[in-house]
Write an enzyme that holds these catalytic residues in place. Structure first.
Site, PDB file in Angstrom:
ATOM      1  N   ASP A  19       0.924  -1.097  -0.012  1.00  0.00           N
ATOM      2  CA  ASP A  19       0.039   0.044   0.123  1.00  0.00           C
ATOM      3  C   ASP A  19       0.847   1.389   0.210  1.00  0.00           C
ATOM      4  O   ASP A  19       1.929   1.030   0.316  1.00  0.00           O
ATOM      5  CB  ASP A  19      -0.896   0.139   1.073  1.00  0.00           C
ATOM      6  CG  ASP A  19      -2.321   0.848   0.844  1.00  0.00           C
ATOM      7  OD1 ASP A  19      -2.069   1.754   0.266  1.00  0.00           O
ATOM      8  OD2 ASP A  19      -3.112   0.679   1.516  1.00  0.00           O
TER       9      ASP A  19
ATOM     10  N   CYS B 255     -19.303   8.527  -5.588  1.00  0.00           N
ATOM     11  CA  CYS B 255     -18.320   8.866  -4.485  1.00  0.00           C
ATOM     12  C   CYS B 255     -19.290   8.991  -2.971  1.00  0.00           C
ATOM     13  O   CYS B 255     -19.061   8.351  -1.888  1.00  0.00           O
ATOM     14  CB  CYS B 255     -17.592   9.774  -4.453  1.00  0.00           C
ATOM     15  SG  CYS B 255     -16.369   9.730  -5.597  1.00  0.00           S
TER      16      CYS B 255
ATOM     17  N   CYS C  37     -31.090  -6.407  -7.895  1.00  0.00           N
ATOM     18  CA  CYS C  37     -30.732  -7.226  -6.553  1.00  0.00           C
ATOM     19  C   CYS C  37     -30.862  -6.350  -5.484  1.00  0.00           C
ATOM     20  O   CYS C  37     -31.645  -5.419  -5.469  1.00  0.00           O
ATOM     21  CB  CYS C  37     -29.286  -7.666  -6.801  1.00  0.00           C
ATOM     22  SG  CYS C  37     -28.324  -6.626  -6.514  1.00  0.00           S
TER      23      CYS C  37
HETATM   24  N1  LIG Z   1      -3.300  -1.056  -6.186  1.00  0.00           N
HETATM   25  C1  LIG Z   1      -3.329  -1.144  -4.853  1.00  0.00           C
HETATM   26  N2  LIG Z   1      -2.109  -1.402  -4.550  1.00  0.00           N
HETATM   27  C2  LIG Z   1      -2.294  -1.365  -3.035  1.00  0.00           C
HETATM   28  N3  LIG Z   1      -3.063  -0.793  -2.071  1.00  0.00           N
HETATM   29  C3  LIG Z   1      -4.041  -0.512  -2.923  1.00  0.00           C
HETATM   30  C4  LIG Z   1      -4.445  -0.686  -4.158  1.00  0.00           C
HETATM   31  N4  LIG Z   1      -5.490  -0.232  -4.464  1.00  0.00           N
HETATM   32  C5  LIG Z   1      -6.112   0.385  -3.267  1.00  0.00           C
HETATM   33  N5  LIG Z   1      -5.291  -0.151  -2.304  1.00  0.00           N
HETATM   34  C6  LIG Z   1      -5.313   0.251  -0.754  1.00  0.00           C
HETATM   35  O1  LIG Z   1      -6.511  -0.478  -0.271  1.00  0.00           O
HETATM   36  C7  LIG Z   1      -6.892   0.017   0.844  1.00  0.00           C
HETATM   37  C8  LIG Z   1      -8.508   0.260   0.806  1.00  0.00           C
HETATM   38  O2  LIG Z   1      -9.033   0.607   1.951  1.00  0.00           O
HETATM   39  P1  LIG Z   1     -10.560   0.895   2.262  1.00  0.00           P
HETATM   40  O3  LIG Z   1     -11.426   0.301   1.259  1.00  0.00           O
HETATM   41  O4  LIG Z   1     -10.756   0.880   3.543  1.00  0.00           O
HETATM   42  O5  LIG Z   1     -10.580   2.651   1.841  1.00  0.00           O
HETATM   43  P2  LIG Z   1      -9.263   3.799   1.962  1.00  0.00           P
HETATM   44  O6  LIG Z   1      -8.784   3.865   0.478  1.00  0.00           O
HETATM   45  O7  LIG Z   1      -8.414   3.642   3.190  1.00  0.00           O
HETATM   46  O8  LIG Z   1     -10.426   5.021   2.089  1.00  0.00           O
HETATM   47  P3  LIG Z   1     -11.416   5.845   1.327  1.00  0.00           P
HETATM   48  O9  LIG Z   1     -11.986   4.737   0.437  1.00  0.00           O
HETATM   49  O10 LIG Z   1     -12.427   6.238   2.251  1.00  0.00           O
HETATM   50  O11 LIG Z   1     -10.489   6.920   0.805  1.00  0.00           O
HETATM   51  C9  LIG Z   1      -6.526   1.590   0.901  1.00  0.00           C
HETATM   52  O12 LIG Z   1      -5.467   1.806   2.001  1.00  0.00           O
HETATM   53  C10 LIG Z   1      -5.766   1.653  -0.519  1.00  0.00           C
HETATM   54  O13 LIG Z   1      -4.769   2.601  -0.592  1.00  0.00           O
END
Ligand SMILES: Nc1ncnc2c1ncn2[C@@H]1O[C@H](COP(=O)(O)OP(=O)(O)OP(=O)(O)O)[C@@H](O)[C@H]1O
Length: 357
Positions: free
Chosen positions: A56, A182, A318
């Protein structure tokens, strides 16, 4: 000195010291350190997986705190991966933890995934999910899928011992207009905890060789009425023979193949011929449905005979709009000349708008 650390799970007859040793020798990559990734990592780390990979590149935001319960207020603005690394080390000093402070992308996916026995998709977007799927097929690794929408969550295990893949269920990435906007991305804090824990359980079962792995089944959890449904699906060689990654992984631009659930009812009252297919399971359909709907569960869309008569529009509905969107892709492939329209927001949206009696 012999440690008692894992004794309460090795005491389980079906698990035992041998399964613990398998966890110790295993390596698991977790993509995404958000709502799903955190419970997955905390439990896999606590239970004694030998090596964990973290991917991440996000920072902690105030709006993450209600569900990403590893992070605290003082850490807002800090790197998720750094905070995670420190916490996981405190929790279990024996785990080897690799950090990949980057987003998984087309260029790094094969290199990163290749170093692990299996992958957990804890990301929150379709391009990453399709990329993980394709890279896992190429490298013959299973991956544990988890996804959330509103009060609903999904879990499955793809590409397990040559079993069905994500594309067998959802062949192509949804277009931009079919994704929730969003302001509809809300999630109740506890839901990722439930889904993430189910993902962690599948990881442990696969490694330990116990129980029945959730392969060829999509588990759909509804947090509002506390139900779980299993949707069975099979391997489709058309969608699972992948040898190279695509040129790019991006949500495609889109068309008009969606209608807001609140507009659907007006439309159904016009004289235009239509067919409304409810893709939920029969039990859900019996509990609550729209009058003109016919029930074809998502698992039967590939094979069931469907008569369209003079219908020029087919609406798919659904509970929340996610399964119907996936159903649309299955049907669109089968019947390219028919116009399928996903009912965005599903029954939840319609029922939420109705006055209480
Ligand atoms: N391609 C990727 N590689 C690594 N991590 C990823 C990738 N795409 C998304 N993520 C990570 O997956 C996580 C998903 O977390 P979550 O769905 O709880 O939402 P968030 O991104 O932390 O918050 P929000 O959606 O409110 O902005 C995030 O930390 C995001 O950075």
């Amino acid at each position: 000195m012999k440690s008692n650390r894992y004794i309460r799970q090795t005491q389980l007859r079906e698990f035992g010291p041998l399964a613990q040793e398998k966890l110790q020798n295993a390596s698991v990559l977790v993509v995404g350190l958000g709502g799903l990734g955190i419970p997955v990592l905390q439990y896999l780390n606590a239970m004694g997986i030998g090596r964990l990979g973290l991917v991440d590149n996000d920072i902690i935001d105030e709006t993450n705190l209600h569900r990403q319960v590893l992070y605290n207020e003082a850490e807002i603005g800090q790197s998720k991966i750094e905070v995670c690394l420190a916490r996981l080390k405190e929790q279990n000093s024996q785990t080897i933890i690799d950090v990949h402070e980057t987003f998984l992308n087309r260029d790094n996916a094969l290199g990163i995934i290749g170093n692990y026995d299996l992958v957990v998709d804890a990301s929150d977007n379709f391009p990453t999910r399709y990329l993980i799927n394709d890279a896992c097929i190429i490298q013959n690794k299973p991956f544990v899928y988890g996804a959330l929408h509103g009060f609903e969550g999904q879990v499955s295990v793809f590409n397990y011992k040559g079993g069905p893949t994500y594309r067998c269920l959802f062949p192509v990435m949804p277009a931009a207009s079919e994704l929730p906007s969003c302001d509809e991305n809300g999630v109740l804090g506890v839901l990722p905890g439930i889904i993430g824990n189910l993902q962690a359980l599948e990881v442990v079962k696969m490694i330990a060789g116990i129980g029945e792995v959730l392969s060829g089944r999509l588990l759909v959890y509804n947090g509002l009425n506390t139900t779980m449904h299993n949707i069975r699906f099979s391997k489709n060689p058309k969608h699972s023979n992948i040898c190279i990654l695509q040129e790019s992984y991006q949500v495609p631009c889109s068309s008009d193949l969606e209608i807001d659930a609140l507009k659907l009812q007006d439309l159904l009252q016009t004289d235009q011929p239509h067919l409304l297919i409810d893709v939920r399971e029969p039990g859900e359909f019996m509990e609550d449905r729209l009058e003109s709907a016919v029930n074809i569960p998502i698992g039967e869309l590939e094979d069931r005979q469907i008569v369209f008569d003079n219908t020029d529009k087919v609406f798919l509905i659904c509970q929340s709009g996610i399964r119907s969107m996936q159903g649309k892709y299955i049907l669109q492939k089968r019947f390219p000349d028919v116009k399928f329209i996903n009912v965005h927001g599903g029954l939840n949206r319609i029922r939420a708008s109705e006055p209480l009696v």
